[in-house]
Design a protein around this motif. Structure first.
Motif, PDB file in Angstrom:
ATOM      1  N   ALA A  93      35.309  29.538  44.045  1.00  0.00           N
ATOM      2  CA  ALA A  93      35.683  29.869  42.660  1.00  0.00           C
ATOM      3  C   ALA A  93      36.262  31.278  42.574  1.00  0.00           C
ATOM      4  O   ALA A  93      37.278  31.500  41.894  1.00  0.00           O
ATOM      5  N   ALA A  94      35.659  32.223  43.273  1.00  0.00           N
ATOM      6  CA  ALA A  94      36.168  33.599  43.260  1.00  0.00           C
ATOM      7  C   ALA A  94      37.556  33.660  43.895  1.00  0.00           C
ATOM      8  O   ALA A  94      38.442  34.362  43.396  1.00  0.00           O
ATOM      9  N   ARG A 147      39.818  31.436  43.904  1.00  0.00           N
ATOM     10  CA  ARG A 147      40.828  30.856  42.999  1.00  0.00           C
ATOM     11  C   ARG A 147      41.387  31.902  42.025  1.00  0.00           C
ATOM     12  O   ARG A 147      42.474  31.735  41.511  1.00  0.00           O
ATOM     13  N   HIS A 148      40.615  32.958  41.797  1.00  0.00           N
ATOM     14  CA  HIS A 148      41.028  33.994  40.836  1.00  0.00           C
ATOM     15  C   HIS A 148      41.346  35.329  41.502  1.00  0.00           C
ATOM     16  O   HIS A 148      41.681  36.283  40.800  1.00  0.00           O
ATOM     17  N   ASP A 149      41.207  35.393  42.819  1.00  0.00           N
ATOM     18  CA  ASP A 149      41.401  36.653  43.543  1.00  0.00           C
ATOM     19  C   ASP A 149      42.251  36.365  44.778  1.00  0.00           C
ATOM     20  O   ASP A 149      41.742  35.929  45.808  1.00  0.00           O
ATOM     21  N   ALA A 150      43.552  36.610  44.654  1.00  0.00           N
ATOM     22  CA  ALA A 150      44.493  36.280  45.731  1.00  0.00           C
ATOM     23  C   ALA A 150      44.170  37.029  47.019  1.00  0.00           C
ATOM     24  O   ALA A 150      44.315  36.474  48.117  1.00  0.00           O
ATOM     25  N   SER A 174      35.148  40.581  42.051  1.00  0.00           N
ATOM     26  CA  SER A 174      34.766  39.431  42.879  1.00  0.00           C
ATOM     27  C   SER A 174      33.585  39.776  43.767  1.00  0.00           C
ATOM     28  O   SER A 174      32.625  38.998  43.872  1.00  0.00           O
ATOM     29  N   ASP A 229      30.601  29.353  44.860  1.00  0.00           N
ATOM     30  CA  ASP A 229      30.883  30.654  44.248  1.00  0.00           C
ATOM     31  C   ASP A 229      32.039  31.361  44.953  1.00  0.00           C
ATOM     32  O   ASP A 229      32.875  31.990  44.304  1.00  0.00           O
ATOM     33  N   ASN A 256      38.776  41.866  45.215  1.00  0.00           N
ATOM     34  CA  ASN A 256      38.652  42.949  44.241  1.00  0.00           C
ATOM     35  C   ASN A 256      37.172  43.224  43.955  1.00  0.00           C
ATOM     36  O   ASN A 256      36.294  42.424  44.267  1.00  0.00           O
TER      37      ASN A 256
END
Length: 140
Positions: free
Chosen positions: A111-112, A114-117, A17, A108, A14
């Protein structure tokens, strides 16, 4: 146009991200024959070619080496090693007079993802594509 907008796998994430990753991205430049990394060094970054060509080279005994692949603008390099947190299995060498790569710290990107499928899926697909590409090379 954003730095990562047309670079797979980041183009699938996204916009938030991509923007966050672009803020931590570092540009490196090199000329023909210069190494961006050597086999055995830890894969601390996800990298892609912004300008020029990069060849990935597997060192062999006796000073010889095998070219594993040549990558151009918009192509990710070293993704599998970075995804796994391994050492790079190959050297990354500038193959043209002017080469620019962009590197994004592994932590980084993870981590991104983990929040952006979509980013996570794109990273997995990029790794799978590399595995298929290597398999194709060995089938010849």
């Amino acid at each position: 146009m954003g730095l990562l907008e047309h670079v797979r796998p980041f183009s699938r994430g996204n916009e938030a991200s991509r923007n966050a990753l672009a803020t931590v991205a570092r540009r490196r430049v090199g000329a023909n024959g210069e190494r961006f990394w050597r086999a055995g060094e830890p894969a601390l970054d996800f990298s892609f070619v912004r300008r020029g060509l990069v060849k990935l080279v597997r060192p062999r005994s006796g000073g010889r080496s095998d070219i594993v692949g040549i990558f151009g603008p918009g192509e990710a390099i070293g993704v599998v090693a970075a995804m796994r947190g391994d050492a790079y299995p190959v050297d990354a060498v500038a193959a043209t007079d002017e080469v620019e790569i962009v590197q994004i710290p592994r932590g980084d990107v993870i981590a991104a993802a983990r929040h952006d499928a979509e980013l996570a899926l794109a990273l997995a697909e990029t790794c799978a594509d590399r595995a298929v590409r290597l398999g194709d090379m060995h089938a010849v």
